[in-house]
Design a protein around this motif. Sequence first.
Motif, PDB file in Angstrom:
ATOM      1  N   UNK A   1      11.013 -35.515 -31.601  1.00  0.00           N
ATOM      2  CA  UNK A   1      10.048 -36.618 -31.561  1.00  0.00           C
ATOM      3  C   UNK A   1       9.376 -36.840 -32.908  1.00  0.00           C
ATOM      4  N   UNK A   2       9.060 -35.747 -33.598  1.00  0.00           N
ATOM      5  CA  UNK A   2       8.336 -35.858 -34.872  1.00  0.00           C
ATOM      6  C   UNK A   2       9.224 -35.642 -36.094  1.00  0.00           C
ATOM      7  N   UNK A   3      10.548 -35.559 -35.876  1.00  0.00           N
ATOM      8  CA  UNK A   3      11.499 -35.401 -36.978  1.00  0.00           C
ATOM      9  C   UNK A   3      11.186 -34.159 -37.823  1.00  0.00           C
ATOM     10  N   UNK A   4      10.987 -33.028 -37.152  1.00  0.00           N
ATOM     11  CA  UNK A   4      10.646 -31.794 -37.858  1.00  0.00           C
ATOM     12  C   UNK A   4      11.567 -30.650 -37.440  1.00  0.00           C
ATOM     13  N   UNK A   5      11.870 -29.792 -38.411  1.00  0.00           N
ATOM     14  CA  UNK A   5      12.559 -28.529 -38.148  1.00  0.00           C
ATOM     15  C   UNK A   5      11.603 -27.417 -38.566  1.00  0.00           C
ATOM     16  N   UNK A   6      11.272 -26.538 -37.621  1.00  0.00           N
ATOM     17  CA  UNK A   6      10.332 -25.455 -37.905  1.00  0.00           C
ATOM     18  C   UNK A   6      11.100 -24.216 -38.365  1.00  0.00           C
ATOM     19  N   UNK A   7      10.825 -23.802 -39.587  1.00  0.00           N
ATOM     20  CA  UNK A   7      11.449 -22.602 -40.153  1.00  0.00           C
ATOM     21  C   UNK A   7      10.474 -21.449 -39.980  1.00  0.00           C
TER      22      UNK A   7
ATOM     23  N   UNK B   1       9.807 -28.565 -41.803  1.00  0.00           N
ATOM     24  CA  UNK B   1      10.578 -29.399 -42.728  1.00  0.00           C
ATOM     25  C   UNK B   1      10.868 -30.752 -42.073  1.00  0.00           C
ATOM     26  N   UNK B   2      10.384 -31.834 -42.660  1.00  0.00           N
ATOM     27  CA  UNK B   2      10.700 -33.160 -42.120  1.00  0.00           C
ATOM     28  C   UNK B   2      12.161 -33.498 -42.396  1.00  0.00           C
ATOM     29  N   UNK B   3      12.864 -33.990 -41.386  1.00  0.00           N
ATOM     30  CA  UNK B   3      14.282 -34.312 -41.557  1.00  0.00           C
ATOM     31  C   UNK B   3      14.556 -35.725 -41.056  1.00  0.00           C
ATOM     32  N   UNK B   4      15.490 -36.423 -41.687  1.00  0.00           N
ATOM     33  CA  UNK B   4      15.824 -37.789 -41.277  1.00  0.00           C
ATOM     34  C   UNK B   4      16.728 -37.825 -40.043  1.00  0.00           C
ATOM     35  N   UNK B   5      16.995 -39.025 -39.569  1.00  0.00           N
ATOM     36  CA  UNK B   5      17.777 -39.213 -38.344  1.00  0.00           C
ATOM     37  C   UNK B   5      19.163 -38.586 -38.424  1.00  0.00           C
ATOM     38  N   UNK B   6      19.797 -38.634 -39.605  1.00  0.00           N
ATOM     39  CA  UNK B   6      21.162 -38.119 -39.734  1.00  0.00           C
ATOM     40  C   UNK B   6      21.243 -36.644 -39.364  1.00  0.00           C
ATOM     41  N   UNK B   7      20.224 -35.882 -39.734  1.00  0.00           N
ATOM     42  CA  UNK B   7      20.208 -34.452 -39.421  1.00  0.00           C
ATOM     43  C   UNK B   7      20.009 -34.240 -37.924  1.00  0.00           C
ATOM     44  N   UNK B   8      19.055 -34.952 -37.354  1.00  0.00           N
ATOM     45  CA  UNK B   8      18.787 -34.804 -35.923  1.00  0.00           C
ATOM     46  C   UNK B   8      19.987 -35.236 -35.088  1.00  0.00           C
ATOM     47  N   UNK B   9      20.682 -36.272 -35.536  1.00  0.00           N
ATOM     48  CA  UNK B   9      21.856 -36.736 -34.800  1.00  0.00           C
ATOM     49  C   UNK B   9      22.964 -35.691 -34.831  1.00  0.00           C
ATOM     50  N   UNK B  10      23.134 -35.025 -35.981  1.00  0.00           N
ATOM     51  CA  UNK B  10      24.141 -33.969 -36.074  1.00  0.00           C
ATOM     52  C   UNK B  10      23.783 -32.807 -35.157  1.00  0.00           C
ATOM     53  N   UNK B  11      22.494 -32.480 -35.084  1.00  0.00           N
ATOM     54  CA  UNK B  11      22.063 -31.394 -34.200  1.00  0.00           C
ATOM     55  C   UNK B  11      22.336 -31.765 -32.744  1.00  0.00           C
TER      56      UNK B  11
END
Length: 322
Positions: free
Chosen positions: A194-200, A226-236
């Motif tokens: 929802x917030x385009x974030x990856x928590x490390x 880490x804020x990530x764009x749509x392309x990363x979230x779509x791959x996940x």
Amino acid sequence: MKVQKLNSGSYRVQKQVNGKRLSMTFDHKPTKKEVEDELAHRLGYYNGKLTFAACINNYIDARTNILSPATIKGYRAIVKALPDTLLDKPIDDISNNDIQKVINDAAGKVSPKTVKNRYTLISSVFAEFRPDTILRVNLPLMVRKEPYIPTREDIRRLLDEAKGTTMETALLLACCGLRRGEICALTMDDIDFDNHLVYVNKDVVVDDKNELVVKVPKTAQSNRAVPVPDAVLESIRQNGLYNKHPNNINSWMRTREAKLGIPHFSIHKLRHYFVSTAHEKGMSDAAIMEVGGWATPNVMIKHYRHAQNTDAVTAAVLEDIV
């Protein structure tokens, strides 16, 4: 290393130490490490004096729950690489020239960085067990090599090779500044779609037993969102997260790079790409360091690290390759 099987079924290993023969018996055929560990134990005191082997192993053992498993593994590797002439000698009898000879011999076989790492551990052991000793050793000149930074085209071609697999996710996350171990440690609970974030918040490393260990991140600053764009979230979403052995990533990359005819670079170089491209896009040092999880001693940078919106950093880096 010669291992002799006895009629009793036991195994014996003999070793010359300072002109004397030491005999060690095992109830099974020992590995090289088992022999080295037993020898270090036997040599803890030689002729009433504490040996360097005992000191360096004691130094490492006292830090196994404090230092990273990868660091401990590196220390163990250094011990194996040191000559018996140093390890078997009482630490009180080791001269500055003895250390210089070890360094000089290593300089003809391994890189200057490796030599420096060995000397750093040796000097740390001396600082603890012979604190009044000042070592003065000449180290080989460190030659700075400019690392190969992959081009946008290099990365695009690798991403094409990885399309539809978890490797695609791994490469994209590396382009967002994540370290290899951080990528392998991620779970779906760490992804905020929802917030385009990856928590490390964790890291995967290989310990001295070659087993994978999940630990806290490398530094306090490494624990980050880490804020990530749509392309990363779509791959996940489509491919999932990469949760295999960290070494498999570089093996995969080396094979594909050879196939594509592009220069070899490890996944860590994608962090370099992240930094150089973010700078190129006009991002501030504070924003880049926050996203990448780097620590900084500069108080001003630390004070103004939130001066720029970090959400734009990874989107800007990835816009030219996806």
